[in-house]
Scaffold this active site. Structure first.
Site, PDB file in Angstrom:
ATOM      1  N   ASP A 151       0.797  -1.130   0.080  1.00  0.00           N
ATOM      2  CA  ASP A 151      -0.009   0.205   0.019  1.00  0.00           C
ATOM      3  C   ASP A 151       0.977   1.303   0.125  1.00  0.00           C
ATOM      4  O   ASP A 151       2.021   1.181   0.165  1.00  0.00           O
ATOM      5  CB  ASP A 151      -0.910   0.027   1.273  1.00  0.00           C
ATOM      6  N   GLU A 198      21.564 -23.412 -17.664  1.00  0.00           N
ATOM      7  CA  GLU A 198      20.942 -22.255 -16.652  1.00  0.00           C
ATOM      8  C   GLU A 198      21.726 -21.305 -16.055  1.00  0.00           C
ATOM      9  O   GLU A 198      21.594 -19.850 -16.032  1.00  0.00           O
ATOM     10  CB  GLU A 198      20.067 -23.043 -15.602  1.00  0.00           C
TER      11      GLU A 198
END
Ligand code: GLA
Length: 731
Positions: free
Chosen positions: A536, A616
């Protein structure tokens, strides 16, 4: 004032931002009436829009005498009282010592100030006198002398108006606030859609748009936190509004506790919105002379669609809400050990992850949960912020030194608001938790909320944490909060003041965060609440980034990050690459795709790097170097949602454009491939139509106009969940 004016003939206040205008008027019987919020229409006064008629069952105030056309039940108001003939949802409700609960607000005075008003102990936007102007309008209730100061700050360049309310009891008797909304907005129109962001743990901020219906609709949290379930950010827009076109209004509450946003479409096809602290379990007594301040609502209007509305919020938060010195700075690319080890680690395991991280080019190692007390599972240890030397032999300073000697920064996880029953802190101070007398506690993740309304509790916890942070050179803190607030009763408050607990809890949290940031001004601070349970505007005042979700699955994240982007800048969204099959969904996506999705926020990894294949690792090196190339666009650029994951099931795309329009990156995921595929054209946004842009990989040059209007084809994919990436630079 340049952007706030008062016409003393017509008693009209007008507030201007670059593209919006807000107007109100003191009318009959000193009623403060709302006139307008919408596109900037210059100096026009629009009081002519109000037509008063005799309405059945909508009463008239006593002072209106024989005039049956003046009714508070119909008039648009700036801040409505209670028990005075207005039967709609209201902004303020108080109870008095005699048991009555009416409050009738009339205009008293106003003043204007350069710069932005401030609030005590609450997060809010800041603004110098060159950036903001303040208007304070004082209303009061004649009978009790309760004064209500409506605060407005105008950020002209940012296109933002903020609002808050200061209540001041200037009467002789106690009044108890039962509801004090931060703002009210009365629209003369109906027929709008409401957009809000609902969800759940690991699936936060899901976009939902629906037409307003007659009666009341609301979003709220009663969990003591802003919550995973509903975000305190709401948009109202016209039915025809899209990403690129149309009117829309944003309402963001800068508060991290219980809240409610109510919207009522009334009998006259008018729309009223109120937003603020949830009245649930809220009662705040004001003795003579006492003052109460509400949290702030940050409002914005866009006449150019939802995309523009998001840009307003992104820019405003970056420049005038987030205080961190890191707001525009490149953030360290981090490796977090949570999904790599959970509670099962020792110092060697951690060091090995850090070593790998350094080799791949990461910047920071973050030690997550499990390093303190007796914290081998989530059933114990919270509250004992002392390093667990069974797991970290030699202590934390040693580990930090070793890891920093690799050339990495070091970060640490804390959860200061909580305690486990199996902890020394709880054994010593069982009364320091929120607990309802005589009742068994309800647990969440087997933990309890400390009563952080109490100063001694806050300072004990913070002293422990300061001791850890003082003992070694720590660059970053992740502040977590892993249960809803429950058992709401404070042993430190008398029985008639328990209605203050939820709000005081939030104030306590803000005070603890303030202490931390004051003591360690160079700390990079990340908020978290089981992922995005406290995502928020309030939290952004303290931290420039928030862990967006405990769901690290690249495909679920498309929706989570899409929803989050409406109200919050991508640079605030923590986003990490994790292992597959994904721990939350079991889904397998290409490594590259996971990086593409994580690169739309503050980038990092959350897996055991040692377990990556050679291929990877090569990819990871490339991804890190590649993120460093686009990071400034994520931090400072304009973000466009090119497609919606709710409407388009073939691909999801987004775009960052530098403010000077010289660079743009388009990224996304092709969700599914089809045999004999058709060609998808995609259309970019925000470019200079006449300029030429060269695509990095193909070397092909396009005009901005071509990219935006003719479109470019998406690559024909090879499989599902494939990454999409284009980078264009002006030539
Ligand atoms: C929360 C956080 C996670 C992790 C765990 C540790 O769920 O969101 O990232 O820190 O807590 O317990």
């Amino acid at each position: 004032m340049k952007h706030i004016t008062y016409n003393d003939m017509t008693h009209v206040f007008t507030l201007h931002t670059k593209n919006s205008m807000y107007q109100m008027q003191v009318r009959d019987y000193n009623t403060l009436v709302h006139l307008y919020y919408g596109p900037n229409i210059g100096d026009t006064e629009v009081s002519y829009r109000i037509i008063c008629l005799d309405r059945g069952f909508s009463g008239n105030p006593y002072e209106a005498g024989a005039d049956r056309t003046f009714s508070l039940d119909i008039l648009p108001q700036e801040y409505s009282g209670y028990g005075n003939g207005d039967y709609r949802i209201n902004a303020l409700e108080v109870t008095h010592e005699d048991g009555s609960d009416a409050v009738h607000l009339i205009y008293k005075s106003s003043r204007m100030m350069e710069g932005k008003y401030s609030l005590t102990g609450l997060p809010c936007m800041f603004g110098s006198k060159d950036e903001a102007e303040t208007l304070e309008i004082t209303l009061y209730d004649k009978i009790t002398n309760l004064h209500v100061h409506l605060l407005y700050a105008v950020f002209y360049d940012l296109d933002v108006i903020t609002r808050a309310v200061r209540l001041e009891n200037l009467g002789d008797k106690k009044v108890t606030i039962q509801r004090a909304m931060s703002m009210e907005m009365d629209y003369a129109t109906s027929h709008m859609d409401m957009i809000h962001f609902h969800g759940r743990h690991m699936m936060e901020r899901q976009f939902e748009r629906q037409p307003l219906h007659h009666g009341v609709q609301s979003v709220e949290s009663k969990r003591g936190m802003s919550s995973h379930q509903h975000n305190p950010f709401v948009i109202l827009c016209r039915k025809t509004t899209t990403e690129q076109h149309g009117d829309c209004y944003g309402y963001a509450l800068a508060y991290s506790g219980n809240y409610r946003c109510e919207i009522e479409l009334d009998q006259m096809e008018q729309t009223r919105l109120v937003m603020g602290i949830h009245p649930y379990h809220f009662a705040f007594p004001l003795e003579k002379g006492d003052v109460f301040e509400t949290p702030e609502v940050i409002m914005a209007y866009s006449g150019k669609g939802l995309g523009r509305l998001s840009h307003i919020y992104h820019d405003a938060y970056r420049s005038n809400l987030i205080r961190s010195k890191y707001v525009y700075a490149p953030r360290p690319i981090l490796i977090n050990n949570w999904e790599a080890t959970y509670f099962n680690f020792d110092e060697e395991k951690l060091f090995n992850i850090a070593k790998e991280a350094k080799e791949l080019g990461l910047d920071m190692f973050v030690l997550d949960d499990g390093w303190f007390g007796k914290r081998d599972t989530d059933y114990s240890g919270l509250g004992d912020w002392i390093v667990n030397e069974n797991k970290i032999k030699g202590g934390l300073p040693d580990l930090v030194k070793r890891i920093k000697s690799l050339g990495l920064k070091f970060g640490i996880w804390i959860e200061p608001e909580m305690v486990s029953e199996d902890s020394d802190l709880y054994r010593e101070h069982p009364d320091w938790v929120l607990r309802i007398p005589q009742r068994d506690v309800s647990r969440g993740r087997h933990q309890l909320n400390l009563d952080v309304t109490r100063k001694e509790v806050r300072s004990h916890v913070m002293q422990q944490i300061f001791a850890v942070l003082d003992s070694c050179d720590i660059d970053y803190v992740k502040w977590d909060m892993n249960r809803s607030v429950g058992n709401v009763y404070s042993a430190a408050l008398p029985s008639d003041r328990q209605g203050e607990v939820y709000h005081r809890y939030v104030l306590g949290v803000y005070e603890m965060m303030e202490q931390l940031l004051t003591r360690y001004p160079n700390l990079l601070f990340e908020n978290c609440s089981g992922g995005g349970g406290r995502f928020d505007a309030g939290m952004l005042y303290y931290s420039p980034q928030i862990w967006c979700s405990d769901n690290s699955d690249a495909i679920d994240r498309l929706k989570i990050q899409y929803g989050t982007s409406f109200g919050y800048p991508p640079s605030t969204m923590g986003a990490h690459v994790s292992i597959c099959p994904n721990h939350q969904t079991g889904r397998t996506t290409p490594f590259e795709t996971r990086a593409i999705v994580a690169s739309a926020g503050t980038f990092g990894y959350e897996l055991d790097l040692a377990l990556l294949t050679k291929e990877e690792k090569e990819f990871a090196r490339k991804q890190i170097a590649d993120y460093k190339k686009i990071e400034h666009l994520v931090q400072t650029g304009d973000y466009y949602r090119l497609s919606s994951p709710y409407k388009n099931h073939d691909y999801v795309l987004w775009q960052f454009v530098s403010k000077d329009k010289k660079e743009t990156v388009v990224r996304g995921v092709q969700l599914r491939n089809e045999a004999n595929p058709h060609i998808h054209l995609i259309y970019l946004e925000g470019l200079e139509p006449a300029a030429h842009y060269k695509e990095e990989t193909s070397g092909q040059v396009y005009t901005g106009a071509a990219l935006m209007k003719a479109g470019i084809p998406l690559p024909v994919g090879a499989g599902d969940y494939q990454p999409i990436h284009f980078m264009f630079r002006m030539v």
